[in-house]
Design an enzyme around this catalytic site. Structure first.
Site, PDB file in Angstrom:
ATOM      1  N   GLN A  76     -13.416  30.169  -6.727  1.00  0.00           N
ATOM      2  CA  GLN A  76     -14.047  29.305  -5.732  1.00  0.00           C
ATOM      3  C   GLN A  76     -12.963  28.456  -5.043  1.00  0.00           C
ATOM      4  O   GLN A  76     -11.916  28.961  -4.680  1.00  0.00           O
ATOM      5  CB  GLN A  76     -15.151  28.484  -6.377  1.00  0.00           C
ATOM      6  CG  GLN A  76     -16.265  29.377  -6.937  1.00  0.00           C
ATOM      7  CD  GLN A  76     -17.322  28.634  -7.698  1.00  0.00           C
ATOM      8  OE1 GLN A  76     -17.046  27.763  -8.514  1.00  0.00           O
ATOM      9  NE2 GLN A  76     -18.573  28.988  -7.451  1.00  0.00           N
TER      10      GLN A  76
ATOM     11  N   ASN B 163     -10.584  33.711   6.393  1.00  0.00           N
ATOM     12  CA  ASN B 163     -10.380  33.180   7.735  1.00  0.00           C
ATOM     13  C   ASN B 163      -9.081  33.645   8.386  1.00  0.00           C
ATOM     14  O   ASN B 163      -9.064  34.036   9.549  1.00  0.00           O
ATOM     15  CB  ASN B 163     -10.435  31.657   7.723  1.00  0.00           C
ATOM     16  CG  ASN B 163     -10.589  31.100   9.125  1.00  0.00           C
ATOM     17  OD1 ASN B 163     -11.346  31.636   9.928  1.00  0.00           O
ATOM     18  ND2 ASN B 163      -9.857  30.039   9.434  1.00  0.00           N
TER      19      ASN B 163
ATOM     20  N   ARG C 154     -23.782  42.219  -4.848  1.00  0.00           N
ATOM     21  CA  ARG C 154     -23.879  41.763  -3.464  1.00  0.00           C
ATOM     22  C   ARG C 154     -22.609  42.042  -2.662  1.00  0.00           C
ATOM     23  O   ARG C 154     -22.649  42.270  -1.460  1.00  0.00           O
ATOM     24  CB  ARG C 154     -24.184  40.265  -3.467  1.00  0.00           C
ATOM     25  CG  ARG C 154     -24.463  39.667  -2.107  1.00  0.00           C
ATOM     26  CD  ARG C 154     -24.960  38.242  -2.232  1.00  0.00           C
ATOM     27  NE  ARG C 154     -23.962  37.335  -2.791  1.00  0.00           N
ATOM     28  CZ  ARG C 154     -24.020  36.787  -3.985  1.00  0.00           C
ATOM     29  NH1 ARG C 154     -25.030  37.073  -4.809  1.00  0.00           N
ATOM     30  NH2 ARG C 154     -23.083  35.955  -4.402  1.00  0.00           N
TER      31      ARG C 154
ATOM     32  N   LYS D 264     -12.929  38.139  -4.054  1.00  0.00           N
ATOM     33  CA  LYS D 264     -12.307  36.922  -4.561  1.00  0.00           C
ATOM     34  C   LYS D 264     -12.648  36.662  -6.026  1.00  0.00           C
ATOM     35  O   LYS D 264     -12.369  35.583  -6.549  1.00  0.00           O
ATOM     36  CB  LYS D 264     -12.712  35.747  -3.680  1.00  0.00           C
ATOM     37  CG  LYS D 264     -12.268  35.941  -2.231  1.00  0.00           C
ATOM     38  CD  LYS D 264     -12.746  34.855  -1.309  1.00  0.00           C
ATOM     39  CE  LYS D 264     -12.348  35.163   0.127  1.00  0.00           C
ATOM     40  NZ  LYS D 264     -12.781  34.115   1.071  1.00  0.00           N
TER      41      LYS D 264
ATOM     42  N   PRO E 247      -8.026  31.104  -1.249  1.00  0.00           N
ATOM     43  CA  PRO E 247      -7.225  32.325  -1.182  1.00  0.00           C
ATOM     44  C   PRO E 247      -8.073  33.513  -0.736  1.00  0.00           C
ATOM     45  O   PRO E 247      -9.264  33.585  -1.036  1.00  0.00           O
ATOM     46  CB  PRO E 247      -6.734  32.502  -2.623  1.00  0.00           C
ATOM     47  CG  PRO E 247      -6.833  31.154  -3.239  1.00  0.00           C
ATOM     48  CD  PRO E 247      -7.997  30.489  -2.588  1.00  0.00           C
ATOM     49  N   GLU E 248      -7.453  34.444  -0.039  1.00  0.00           N
ATOM     50  CA  GLU E 248      -8.147  35.638   0.417  1.00  0.00           C
ATOM     51  C   GLU E 248      -7.710  36.830  -0.425  1.00  0.00           C
ATOM     52  O   GLU E 248      -6.926  36.695  -1.358  1.00  0.00           O
ATOM     53  CB  GLU E 248      -7.905  35.818   1.915  1.00  0.00           C
ATOM     54  CG  GLU E 248      -8.363  34.583   2.691  1.00  0.00           C
ATOM     55  CD  GLU E 248      -8.206  34.666   4.193  1.00  0.00           C
ATOM     56  OE1 GLU E 248      -8.195  35.792   4.744  1.00  0.00           O
ATOM     57  OE2 GLU E 248      -8.117  33.601   4.837  1.00  0.00           O
TER      58      GLU E 248
ATOM     59  N   ARG F 282     -15.527  27.507  10.844  1.00  0.00           N
ATOM     60  CA  ARG F 282     -14.150  27.636  10.373  1.00  0.00           C
ATOM     61  C   ARG F 282     -13.201  27.584  11.570  1.00  0.00           C
ATOM     62  O   ARG F 282     -13.540  28.032  12.663  1.00  0.00           O
ATOM     63  CB  ARG F 282     -13.944  28.963   9.622  1.00  0.00           C
ATOM     64  CG  ARG F 282     -14.846  29.172   8.421  1.00  0.00           C
ATOM     65  CD  ARG F 282     -14.529  28.225   7.269  1.00  0.00           C
ATOM     66  NE  ARG F 282     -13.192  28.454   6.764  1.00  0.00           N
ATOM     67  CZ  ARG F 282     -12.867  29.440   5.909  1.00  0.00           C
ATOM     68  NH1 ARG F 282     -13.780  30.302   5.495  1.00  0.00           N
ATOM     69  NH2 ARG F 282     -11.633  29.552   5.475  1.00  0.00           N
TER      70      ARG F 282
END
EC number: 3.2.2.-
Length: 263
Positions: A70, A169, A125, A53, A2-3, A253
């Site tokens: 994840q 993606n 990060r 995410k 999932p985005e 991808r």
């Protein structure tokens, strides 16, 4: 995976179920989290935040549950007392009098204090979240032109959570189609008009996906307002120019694009 729009919509559903309600029972699968079960019982969830995410579930006693789905993790909402039919492995259960939220299959789960939130490796990060309403196109443009990112090809940059959190993606594919660029471009090579268009699209398209539907069904269009223009549409005609959409691989991808109008 999932985005950002799908993660935020999931967080909205979890908040609607339990936010502001006393927790009547708390259960964790992992031994290191067991001591927190009694500490959280009777507390309330004050908000559920997304950082790309990752989900941050904030409690009234100052603790925060960090979870990253994840590839396989999934949250579900059930009526309290309901026994869900699933073969997934339960990791977290947060129960109120009427609703319960369950996290299955995830392995990246931690309990953090307010101080630990500021030093967590992933959270340090990750870049600004595209669904954060405070993030502006001007700030995105500055980030594109920064020494850290200006020499990166968009094929990889738009998948890098350190650049902008929440992209993935399908968003990469749709954003680059919207601005008529290929994945091989770099920010340093764009003119002012291209930079401005890309800076806006990097925010507008994820936000439109979230507000109109926010659920990833990779074989169907996204709601009435946001729909896939090229993603999973190889072999079809491009609605902008009539060229045939093609599929290739970029940064390991699947990548969909129109060779006729994306230059």
């Amino acid at each position: 995976m999932p985005e950002g729009p799908e993660i935020r919509r999931a967080a909205d559903n979890l908040e609607a179920a339990i936010k502001g309600k006393p927790l009547t029972d708390v259960w964790f699968a992992f031994a290191q989290l067991k001591p927190y079960e009694s500490q959280l019982t009777g507390q309330i969830v004050t908000r559920i935040e997304t950082r790309g995410k990752a989900l941050l579930t904030h409690f009234s006693n100052g603790l925060t549950l960090y979870s990253h789905n994840q590839l396989y993790g999934v949250w579900r909402v059930i009526d309290t007392g309901e026994i869900p039919k699933t073969t997934r492995i339960l990791r977290v259960r947060l129960q109120t009098a009427d609703k319960t939220i369950l996290l299955y299959s995830a392995s990246d789960i931690e309990m953090l204090t307010a101080e630990q939130l500021t030093t967590h490796p992933f959270l340090q990060r990750v870049g600004p979240d595209v669904l954060d309403a405070r993030l502006t196109p001007e700030e995105v443009k500055a980030r594109l032109l920064s020494p850290r990112f200006r020499n990166r090809q968009f094929s990889g940059l738009l998948l890098d959570q350190a650049f902008l959190a929440g992209l993935g993606n399908y968003l990469r594919v749709e954003i680059l189609w919207q601005v008529g660029l290929t994945g091989q471009h770099k920010a340093k090579d764009l003119n002012e008009a291209q930079l401005n268009a890309l800076s806006h699209a990097l925010l507008d398209i994820p936000r439109l996906s979230y507000t109109t539907r926010g659920q990833a069904d990779e074989n169907k269009h996204h709601g009435a307002l946001f729909r896939f223009k090229v993603f999973h549409r190889d072999g079809e005609a491009c609605e902008r120019c009539g060229g045939i959409i093609e599929k290739t691989t970029l940064s390991s991808r699947p990548f969909y694009w129109c060779p006729h109008c994306q230059k």
